[in-house]
Every structure is written in C-alpha cells, then in structure tokens.
Design a protein around this motif. Structure first.
Motif, mmCIF file in Angstrom:
data_model
loop_
_atom_site.group_PDB
_atom_site.id
_atom_site.type_symbol
_atom_site.label_atom_id
_atom_site.label_comp_id
_atom_site.label_asym_id
_atom_site.label_seq_id
_atom_site.Cartn_x
_atom_site.Cartn_y
_atom_site.Cartn_z
ATOM 1 N N PRO A 36 0.869 -1.264 -0.065
ATOM 2 C CA PRO A 36 -0.121 -0.065 0.066
ATOM 3 C C PRO A 36 0.892 1.263 -0.129
ATOM 4 O O PRO A 36 2.171 1.203 0.616
ATOM 5 C CB PRO A 36 -0.712 -0.138 1.090
ATOM 6 N N PRO A 37 -0.007 2.390 -0.285
ATOM 7 C CA PRO A 37 0.977 3.660 -0.528
ATOM 8 C C PRO A 37 1.403 4.514 0.763
ATOM 9 O O PRO A 37 0.549 3.622 1.897
ATOM 10 C CB PRO A 37 0.076 4.490 -1.236
ATOM 11 N N ALA A 38 1.886 5.329 0.873
ATOM 12 C CA ALA A 38 2.229 5.795 2.428
ATOM 13 C C ALA A 38 1.364 6.475 3.044
ATOM 14 O O ALA A 38 1.112 6.767 4.165
ATOM 15 C CB ALA A 38 3.477 6.935 1.993
ATOM 16 N N LYS A 39 0.081 6.927 2.084
ATOM 17 C CA LYS A 39 -0.929 7.654 2.773
ATOM 18 C C LYS A 39 -2.059 7.107 1.973
ATOM 19 O O LYS A 39 -2.188 6.752 0.902
ATOM 20 C CB LYS A 39 -0.892 9.091 2.720
ATOM 21 N N TYR A 40 -3.331 7.035 2.779
ATOM 22 C CA TYR A 40 -4.610 6.867 2.033
ATOM 23 C C TYR A 40 -5.007 7.565 0.859
ATOM 24 O O TYR A 40 -4.699 8.913 0.990
ATOM 25 C CB TYR A 40 -5.597 7.061 3.249
ATOM 26 N N ASP A 41 -5.314 7.089 -0.166
ATOM 27 C CA ASP A 41 -5.697 7.717 -1.434
ATOM 28 C C ASP A 41 -6.929 8.714 -1.413
ATOM 29 O O ASP A 41 -7.834 8.400 -0.347
ATOM 30 C CB ASP A 41 -5.925 6.660 -2.418
ATOM 31 N N VAL A 181 -1.671 4.887 -8.350
ATOM 32 C CA VAL A 181 -2.095 4.366 -7.165
ATOM 33 C C VAL A 181 -3.605 4.595 -7.017
ATOM 34 O O VAL A 181 -4.437 3.563 -6.709
ATOM 35 C CB VAL A 181 -1.471 4.829 -5.813
ATOM 36 N N SER A 182 -4.253 5.952 -7.372
ATOM 37 C CA SER A 182 -5.840 6.261 -7.340
ATOM 38 C C SER A 182 -6.579 5.198 -8.466
ATOM 39 O O SER A 182 -7.571 4.480 -8.004
ATOM 40 C CB SER A 182 -5.730 7.610 -8.028
ATOM 41 N N PHE A 183 -6.257 4.667 -9.565
ATOM 42 C CA PHE A 183 -6.770 3.843 -10.464
ATOM 43 C C PHE A 183 -6.558 2.350 -9.768
ATOM 44 O O PHE A 183 -7.681 1.838 -9.801
ATOM 45 C CB PHE A 183 -5.891 3.763 -11.715
ATOM 46 N N ALA A 187 -9.609 -0.014 -8.172
ATOM 47 C CA ALA A 187 -9.680 -1.409 -8.848
ATOM 48 C C ALA A 187 -10.119 -2.275 -7.551
ATOM 49 O O ALA A 187 -10.850 -3.167 -7.451
ATOM 50 C CB ALA A 187 -8.766 -1.890 -9.574
ATOM 51 N N THR A 188 -9.282 -2.206 -6.367
ATOM 52 C CA THR A 188 -9.444 -2.874 -5.214
ATOM 53 C C THR A 188 -10.766 -2.593 -4.638
ATOM 54 O O THR A 188 -11.296 -3.524 -3.950
ATOM 55 C CB THR A 188 -8.304 -2.612 -4.085
ATOM 56 N N ARG A 189 -11.589 -1.484 -4.938
ATOM 57 C CA ARG A 189 -12.796 -1.314 -4.212
ATOM 58 C C ARG A 189 -13.813 -1.956 -5.070
ATOM 59 O O ARG A 189 -15.120 -1.601 -4.914
ATOM 60 C CB ARG A 189 -13.164 0.172 -3.979
ATOM 61 N N GLY A 190 -13.583 -2.208 -6.222
ATOM 62 C CA GLY A 190 -14.344 -2.923 -7.521
ATOM 63 C C GLY A 190 -15.407 -1.856 -8.196
ATOM 64 O O GLY A 190 -16.479 -2.104 -8.655
ATOM 65 N N VAL A 191 -14.542 -0.691 -8.099
ATOM 66 C CA VAL A 191 -15.224 0.463 -8.860
ATOM 67 C C VAL A 191 -14.695 0.619 -10.441
ATOM 68 O O VAL A 191 -13.450 0.316 -10.539
ATOM 69 C CB VAL A 191 -14.779 1.753 -8.369
ATOM 70 N N SER A 192 -15.734 0.555 -11.377
ATOM 71 C CA SER A 192 -15.449 0.460 -12.782
ATOM 72 C C SER A 192 -16.134 1.733 -13.325
ATOM 73 O O SER A 192 -15.878 1.623 -14.852
ATOM 74 C CB SER A 192 -15.672 -1.096 -13.513
#
Length: 239
Positions: A36-41, A181-183, A187-192
C-alpha cells in the motif's frame, strides 16, 4: 459432469487477469512504487476532522466524465448542509475510454501536492470546461500537446504562478505513480465507473448516475437521526 457456468468462468478469468496485471506491475516498480502507499488515497474536502461519529462519503470521479460533473453540485450542496458531520474523500478514477482522463487526474495530484486548498477549485474548473478535453476535440493532437494544454489550463484555473510547478510536475515520476495508485485503489474497491459513491464503506446503488440533493438527504438524514438517537440513549444512562 458438472455444467460449467460460462459467465462465472469468464468473470473469474477477468478478475484473475486484473490481479496478475496489478501484482506484476507493482513487482516491476517495487523500488519506486510500494503498495500500500504511504498515505490513504484521495482528496479530503475542506479537511473536516474525522472521528468515530463522522459520516464518511467517498466519491470516485473522473475529471472529464460528464456524469461526475453533473453529480458534483448536488453533492456539494449536501455537504454544505451537513457541515463537519459529513466528510468527503474524492478518489480519482481516470477511465481508459476518456483519452485525457489520466493527464487531467495527474494535474489534480500535482496541484494537491503544491497546495491542497486549491485541489477542489481545480476539479470544479475541469468540470466547468471539460468539453475541451473530450476525445473528439483532441483527436488530432499529440500527447505532448494535450499535456501542454492541460498544464496551461490548470494554471489558468488556480493561478499562473503555478505554471512552472505544473510543468515540472509532469516530469516528476512521483505524480505519475500517485495517479496510478488512485486507479489501482479504485480497482481494489471494485469500482469500474464514475461517479460511484460509498457511504460509511458501503456502495450506493446506481453507480454511474448522478444523485440529486433530495437523494443525498434521503441517504444521510437517517444516519444523522440514528446518531442523535444513540446520543440520547447514552445520556439517559447517566440520568
């Protein structure tokens, strides 16, 4: 022999392929981009403080998506109505069929790094003039020309003093990775599709459709009332 559910099989193959691509790309750039990235997206609207009682709305937007544009005014109106009781985090999902979505999203990441108080002003600037960056008007332009126009457009929106920093930002690998990372987070949230909304971690139905002001009130009012009822019950325990 058990009959194979072909749609389910294709879905499994698609999910597996997506997992493989994301996993493989992250391994190739492990030195430059850790997940995961250093901070929440995401971009936090007005930087309202978040605690256990805050209702959290997450919006997935594409800055050149007409439906994202149309959904913003009513969401903003609802946020103004509820104030700090409701916190908004905007995640950028540059859709691949919008040719200039990634570069537009990258400009937002650059401005957010320079001055986070200007981020939503630039997002609204993109929404107001997004037709300039639709596929057809830029069809015969090179990628470099489109980026140059986006840089100048963004500087016009947030102040010409940002022009040099925006130009440098598009040569900075970090801003490219932030946009990726935003993209990947989407994807990890299932958003398309955009816009897509989550409230307190749960997705709202009708993804891709703007929600009007009354729609937001219908979603959030019961949550506010439930919180007020919980507070009353807690007070009665001590009196």
């Amino acid at each position: 022999m058990q009959k194979v559910n072909r749609p389910a099989s294709l879905l499994f193959q698609s999910v597996f392929l997506l997992f493989f691509v994301l996993n493989h790309s992250s391994k190739r750039s492990v030195q430059a981009q850790s997940l995961p990235p250093a901070k929440y997206d995401g971009f936090v609207y007005k930087s309202y403080p978040v605690d256990a009682d805050t209702i959290i709305v997450e919006a997935f937007f594409d800055p050149v998506c007409p439906d994202s544009r149309d959904s913003w005014p009513t969401l903003k109106e609802a946020l103004e109505h509820y104030g700090p009781r409701v916190s908004l985090v905007v995640h950028l999902l540059p859709l691949p069929y919008h040719d200039n979505a990634f570069a537009s999203s990258r400009a937002l990441h650059i401005v957010n790094m320079l001055n986070s108080s200007s981020t939503f002003h630039l997002l609204e600037w993109f929404f107001e003039h997004q037709e300039r960056f639709y596929n057809a008007p830029t069809y015969n332009m090179s990628r470099a020309s489109v980026v140059k126009e986006i840089v100048e457009f963004a500087a016009e929106g947030v102040g010409n003093s940002y022009l040099s920093a925006l130009e440098l930002g598009f040569t900075d690998r970090k801003t490219d990775l932030l946009t990726r990372v935003s993209f990947k987070y989407s994807a990890t949230r299932g958003v398309s599709g955009t816009p897509t909304f989550f409230v307190n971690g749960f997705v709202l139905p009708n993804s891709g459709s703007p929600l009007d002001y009354n729609g937001w009130r219908n979603v959030i009012d019961p949550l506010v009332s439930a919180k007020a009822s919980e507070d009353d019950d807690l007070v009665h325990l001590f009196y």
